[in-house]
Design a protein around this motif. Structure first.
Motif, PDB file in Angstrom:
ATOM      1  N   SER A  22       0.845  -1.189   0.000  1.00 43.09           N
ATOM      2  CA  SER A  22       0.000   0.000   0.000  1.00 43.09           C
ATOM      3  C   SER A  22       0.877   1.234   0.000  1.00 43.09           C
ATOM      4  O   SER A  22       2.035   1.175   0.412  1.00 43.09           O
ATOM      5  CB  SER A  22      -0.943   0.002   1.205  1.00 43.09           C
ATOM      6  OG  SER A  22      -0.217   0.041   2.399  1.00 43.09           O
ATOM      7  N   LEU A  23       0.318   2.328  -0.482  1.00 43.61           N
ATOM      8  CA  LEU A  23       1.057   3.582  -0.483  1.00 43.61           C
ATOM      9  C   LEU A  23       0.107   4.751  -0.352  1.00 43.61           C
ATOM     10  O   LEU A  23      -1.073   4.651  -0.649  1.00 43.61           O
ATOM     11  CB  LEU A  23       1.937   3.725  -1.729  1.00 43.61           C
ATOM     12  CG  LEU A  23       1.329   3.768  -3.118  1.00 43.61           C
ATOM     13  CD1 LEU A  23       0.941   5.191  -3.495  1.00 43.61           C
ATOM     14  CD2 LEU A  23       2.322   3.253  -4.125  1.00 43.61           C
ATOM     15  N   CYS A  24       0.654   5.862   0.101  1.00 46.85           N
ATOM     16  CA  CYS A  24      -0.079   7.112   0.215  1.00 46.85           C
ATOM     17  C   CYS A  24       0.316   7.972  -0.982  1.00 46.85           C
ATOM     18  O   CYS A  24       1.500   8.259  -1.168  1.00 46.85           O
ATOM     19  CB  CYS A  24       0.270   7.814   1.529  1.00 46.85           C
ATOM     20  SG  CYS A  24      -0.394   9.482   1.648  1.00 46.85           S
ATOM     21  N   CYS A  25      -0.661   8.374  -1.776  1.00 49.44           N
ATOM     22  CA  CYS A  25      -0.363   9.165  -2.976  1.00 49.44           C
ATOM     23  C   CYS A  25       0.164  10.557  -2.640  1.00 49.44           C
ATOM     24  O   CYS A  25       0.797  11.189  -3.476  1.00 49.44           O
ATOM     25  CB  CYS A  25      -1.600   9.277  -3.858  1.00 49.44           C
ATOM     26  SG  CYS A  25      -1.990   7.755  -4.715  1.00 49.44           S
ATOM     27  N   ALA A  26      -0.082  11.039  -1.430  1.00 52.24           N
ATOM     28  CA  ALA A  26       0.436  12.348  -1.034  1.00 52.24           C
ATOM     29  C   ALA A  26       1.882  12.225  -0.559  1.00 52.24           C
ATOM     30  O   ALA A  26       2.771  12.924  -1.037  1.00 52.24           O
ATOM     31  CB  ALA A  26      -0.437  12.963   0.046  1.00 52.24           C
ATOM     32  N   CYS A  27       2.135  11.314   0.362  1.00 57.23           N
ATOM     33  CA  CYS A  27       3.488  11.160   0.929  1.00 57.23           C
ATOM     34  C   CYS A  27       4.450  10.496  -0.057  1.00 57.23           C
ATOM     35  O   CYS A  27       5.630  10.823  -0.088  1.00 57.23           O
ATOM     36  CB  CYS A  27       3.442  10.319   2.201  1.00 57.23           C
ATOM     37  SG  CYS A  27       2.536  11.067   3.551  1.00 57.23           S
ATOM     38  N   GLU A  28       3.948   9.557  -0.833  1.00 54.63           N
ATOM     39  CA  GLU A  28       4.773   8.799  -1.766  1.00 54.63           C
ATOM     40  C   GLU A  28       4.354   9.101  -3.199  1.00 54.63           C
ATOM     41  O   GLU A  28       4.226   8.227  -4.033  1.00 54.63           O
ATOM     42  CB  GLU A  28       4.651   7.308  -1.461  1.00 54.63           C
ATOM     43  CG  GLU A  28       5.128   6.968  -0.065  1.00 54.63           C
ATOM     44  CD  GLU A  28       4.794   5.543   0.340  1.00 54.63           C
ATOM     45  OE1 GLU A  28       5.740   4.852   0.752  1.00 54.63           O
ATOM     46  OE2 GLU A  28       3.625   5.146   0.241  1.00 54.63           O
ATOM     47  N   GLY A  29       4.167  10.379  -3.474  1.00 57.02           N
ATOM     48  CA  GLY A  29       3.684  10.818  -4.777  1.00 57.02           C
ATOM     49  C   GLY A  29       4.578  10.439  -5.932  1.00 57.02           C
ATOM     50  O   GLY A  29       4.100  10.078  -7.006  1.00 57.02           O
ATOM     51  N   LYS A  30       5.889  10.498  -5.741  1.00 57.57           N
ATOM     52  CA  LYS A  30       6.803  10.142  -6.820  1.00 57.57           C
ATOM     53  C   LYS A  30       6.656   8.667  -7.182  1.00 57.57           C
ATOM     54  O   LYS A  30       6.669   8.301  -8.349  1.00 57.57           O
ATOM     55  CB  LYS A  30       8.243  10.448  -6.424  1.00 57.57           C
ATOM     56  CG  LYS A  30       8.531  11.926  -6.339  1.00 57.57           C
ATOM     57  CD  LYS A  30       9.953  12.182  -5.950  1.00 57.57           C
ATOM     58  CE  LYS A  30      10.190  13.671  -5.793  1.00 57.57           C
ATOM     59  NZ  LYS A  30      11.540  13.968  -5.332  1.00 57.57           N
ATOM     60  N   LEU A  31       6.505   7.826  -6.177  1.00 55.96           N
ATOM     61  CA  LEU A  31       6.313   6.402  -6.412  1.00 55.96           C
ATOM     62  C   LEU A  31       4.975   6.150  -7.108  1.00 55.96           C
ATOM     63  O   LEU A  31       4.897   5.399  -8.079  1.00 55.96           O
ATOM     64  CB  LEU A  31       6.372   5.653  -5.084  1.00 55.96           C
ATOM     65  CG  LEU A  31       6.200   4.147  -5.131  1.00 55.96           C
ATOM     66  CD1 LEU A  31       7.231   3.506  -6.040  1.00 55.96           C
ATOM     67  CD2 LEU A  31       6.296   3.576  -3.733  1.00 55.96           C
TER      68      LEU A  31
ATOM     69  N   LEU B 228      12.055  -1.729   1.206  1.00 53.61           N
ATOM     70  CA  LEU B 228      12.185  -1.040  -0.080  1.00 53.61           C
ATOM     71  C   LEU B 228      11.014  -1.348  -1.001  1.00 53.61           C
ATOM     72  O   LEU B 228      10.308  -2.331  -0.828  1.00 53.61           O
ATOM     73  CB  LEU B 228      13.460  -1.488  -0.801  1.00 53.61           C
ATOM     74  CG  LEU B 228      14.799  -1.252  -0.118  1.00 53.61           C
ATOM     75  CD1 LEU B 228      15.907  -1.875  -0.938  1.00 53.61           C
ATOM     76  CD2 LEU B 228      15.048   0.217   0.086  1.00 53.61           C
ATOM     77  N   TRP B 229      10.821  -0.478  -1.986  1.00 52.91           N
ATOM     78  CA  TRP B 229       9.970  -0.766  -3.135  1.00 52.91           C
ATOM     79  C   TRP B 229      10.919  -0.982  -4.302  1.00 52.91           C
ATOM     80  O   TRP B 229      11.815  -0.183  -4.542  1.00 52.91           O
ATOM     81  CB  TRP B 229       9.085   0.420  -3.481  1.00 52.91           C
ATOM     82  CG  TRP B 229       7.965   0.711  -2.552  1.00 52.91           C
ATOM     83  CD1 TRP B 229       7.909   1.731  -1.655  1.00 52.91           C
ATOM     84  CD2 TRP B 229       6.739   0.013  -2.434  1.00 52.91           C
ATOM     85  NE1 TRP B 229       6.706   1.697  -0.990  1.00 52.91           N
ATOM     86  CE2 TRP B 229       5.974   0.656  -1.451  1.00 52.91           C
ATOM     87  CE3 TRP B 229       6.201  -1.098  -3.068  1.00 52.91           C
ATOM     88  CZ2 TRP B 229       4.712   0.235  -1.091  1.00 52.91           C
ATOM     89  CZ3 TRP B 229       4.942  -1.517  -2.707  1.00 52.91           C
ATOM     90  CH2 TRP B 229       4.209  -0.854  -1.728  1.00 52.91           C
ATOM     91  N   LEU B 230      10.728  -2.059  -5.048  1.00 53.63           N
ATOM     92  CA  LEU B 230      11.464  -2.246  -6.285  1.00 53.63           C
ATOM     93  C   LEU B 230      10.563  -1.768  -7.410  1.00 53.63           C
ATOM     94  O   LEU B 230       9.437  -2.239  -7.559  1.00 53.63           O
ATOM     95  CB  LEU B 230      11.820  -3.718  -6.505  1.00 53.63           C
ATOM     96  CG  LEU B 230      12.686  -4.369  -5.432  1.00 53.63           C
ATOM     97  CD1 LEU B 230      12.958  -5.817  -5.802  1.00 53.63           C
ATOM     98  CD2 LEU B 230      13.970  -3.611  -5.235  1.00 53.63           C
TER      99      LEU B 230
END
Length: 81
Positions: A39-48, A64-66
């Motif tokens: 899961s990810l947060c589009c605000a905090c991890e926007g680049k990802l 890590l995320w690959l």
């Protein structure tokens, strides 16, 4: 700053789901990758999230995320925040 709402739509189209939980920092709904159980947060991890929206795959790998391109070779290793 990345507009989180503009990244959520493309993630939904790629099979991600909007989770019931939200980010502790900014209360943005967490997007969940059902295939890789991440899961990810589009605000905090926007680049990802932007990389995923542009067609890259991400795979959780411990802390890590690959980030993989279409040929499944690793493009980036990003530390989860």
């Amino acid at each position: 700053m990345v507009d989180a709402s503009s990244l959520m739509g493309p993630l939904l189209l790629k099979g991600w789901a909007m989770g019931a939980e939200s980010c502790d920092l900014d209360m943005t709904p967490l997007m969940q990758d059902k295939k890789n159980k991440g899961s990810l947060c589009c605000a905090c991890e926007g680049k990802l999230a932007k990389l995923v929206a542009e067609g890259c795959n991400i795979v959780p790998d411990g802390p890590l995320w690959l980030v993989q391109n279409a040929s499944q070779s690793v493009k980036y290793r990003i530390k989860k925040e």
